[in-house]
Design a protein around this motif. Structure first.
Motif, short mmCIF file in Angstrom:
data_model
loop_
_atom_site.label_atom_id
_atom_site.label_comp_id
_atom_site.label_asym_id
_atom_site.label_seq_id
_atom_site.Cartn_x
_atom_site.Cartn_y
_atom_site.Cartn_z
N THR A 61 0.85 -1.18 0.00
CA THR A 61 0.00 0.00 0.00
C THR A 61 0.89 1.23 0.00
O THR A 61 1.86 1.31 0.75
N ARG A 62 0.55 2.21 -0.85
CA ARG A 62 1.38 3.40 -1.01
C ARG A 62 0.54 4.67 -0.98
O ARG A 62 -0.60 4.67 -1.45
N ASN B 89 -2.30 10.91 -4.09
CA ASN B 89 -2.88 9.67 -4.58
C ASN B 89 -2.50 8.53 -3.65
O ASN B 89 -1.67 8.68 -2.76
N GLU C 189 -2.19 3.98 -3.68
CA GLU C 189 -2.19 2.77 -4.49
C GLU C 189 -2.44 1.61 -3.55
O GLU C 189 -1.66 1.36 -2.62
N SER D 240 -4.16 -2.93 -8.84
CA SER D 240 -4.36 -2.08 -7.66
C SER D 240 -5.41 -1.02 -7.97
O SER D 240 -5.65 -0.68 -9.13
N SER E 201 -6.38 2.95 -7.38
CA SER E 201 -5.60 4.16 -7.15
C SER E 201 -6.51 5.40 -7.12
O SER E 201 -6.74 6.02 -8.16
N GLY F 166 -7.29 9.35 -6.29
CA GLY F 166 -6.43 10.52 -6.30
C GLY F 166 -7.21 11.81 -6.39
O GLY F 166 -8.40 11.83 -6.73
N ASN G 168 -5.11 0.26 -11.71
CA ASN G 168 -3.80 0.14 -12.35
C ASN G 168 -3.50 -1.35 -12.56
O ASN G 168 -3.48 -2.12 -11.60
N LEU H 48 -3.66 2.28 -16.95
CA LEU H 48 -4.68 2.70 -15.99
C LEU H 48 -5.97 3.03 -16.71
O LEU H 48 -5.99 3.47 -17.85
N ASN I 121 6.49 3.20 -12.10
CA ASN I 121 7.13 3.38 -10.79
C ASN I 121 8.59 2.99 -10.94
O ASN I 121 8.91 1.99 -11.59
N GLU J 181 3.26 9.55 -14.72
CA GLU J 181 1.98 9.06 -15.20
C GLU J 181 1.44 10.01 -16.25
O GLU J 181 1.60 11.22 -16.14
N LYS K 244 5.79 8.17 -4.33
CA LYS K 244 4.89 7.37 -3.50
C LYS K 244 5.72 6.81 -2.36
O LYS K 244 6.91 6.53 -2.50
#
Length: 169
Positions: free
Chosen positions: A26-27, A46, A48, A56, A58, A60, A84, A98, A136, A148, A166
């Motif tokens: 988890t971010r 945001n 994730e 995941s 996401s 935001g 994502n 995404l 990432n 992104e 992140k």
């Protein structure tokens, strides 16, 4: 009223996933973004939240800096809920596509002096779809730089390019 309901739903959704996600991937993140329709920079946050291998959620939020041109004030923000899907997800790099939902809110205020009358304003909110890709970049710590790009399919459309960091929780 719609805005308050959207924020409430978003926080309940994020809170539910955070409490149900037992994985350490988890971010939470922060970013700078540029929107081509508003032609301005914005700041965003945001998250994730992994739900399956290579997938995941996401959520935001991006707030674009206010703009003033010829007596017209423009304020714009957006809420996003994306999924994502990771095509590449190794120790050094994560590449993902995404797709998701977008709610954009725009408020325009007119300076009365420019138009020979009193000040007035209008605001509008619209739902749209997001399509894009991101990456990432692992640097060997709990801080993960990312980039992104997404296209928001909405009246007028907007390309949003963002970059930030992140943090693993």
């Amino acid at each position: 009223m719609k805005t308050r309901l959207l924020f409430t739903m978003m926080f309940l959704f994020v809170g539910g996933i955070l409490t149900s996600s037992a994985q350490n991937e988890t971010r939470l993140g922060a970013m700078l973004a540029y929107g081509t329709e508003i032609e301005n920079l914005g700041v965003g946050v945001n998250a994730e939240l992994p739900i399956m291998e290579n997938l995941s959620i996401s959520p935001g939020f991006i707030y674009y800096f206010p703009k003033n041109e010829a007596g017209i004030d423009l304020r714009w923000w957006e809420i996003n809920g994306n999924a994502n899907y990771y095509f590449v997800n190794n120790d050094n790099l994560g590449l993902y596509g995404l797709g998701g939902l977008n709610y954009s809110h725009v408020k325009v205020d007119y300076d009365g002096n420019s138009f020979g009358g009193s000040s007035m304003g209008v605001s509008d909110g619209r739902f749209g779809l997001n399509l894009g890709a991101g990456a990432n970049f692992s640097i060997g710590s709990s801080i993960i730089p990312f980039a992104e790009a997404k296209y928001v399919i909405i009246d007028g459309g907007q390309l949003v390019i963002g970059a930030g960091v992140k943090f693993n929780l």
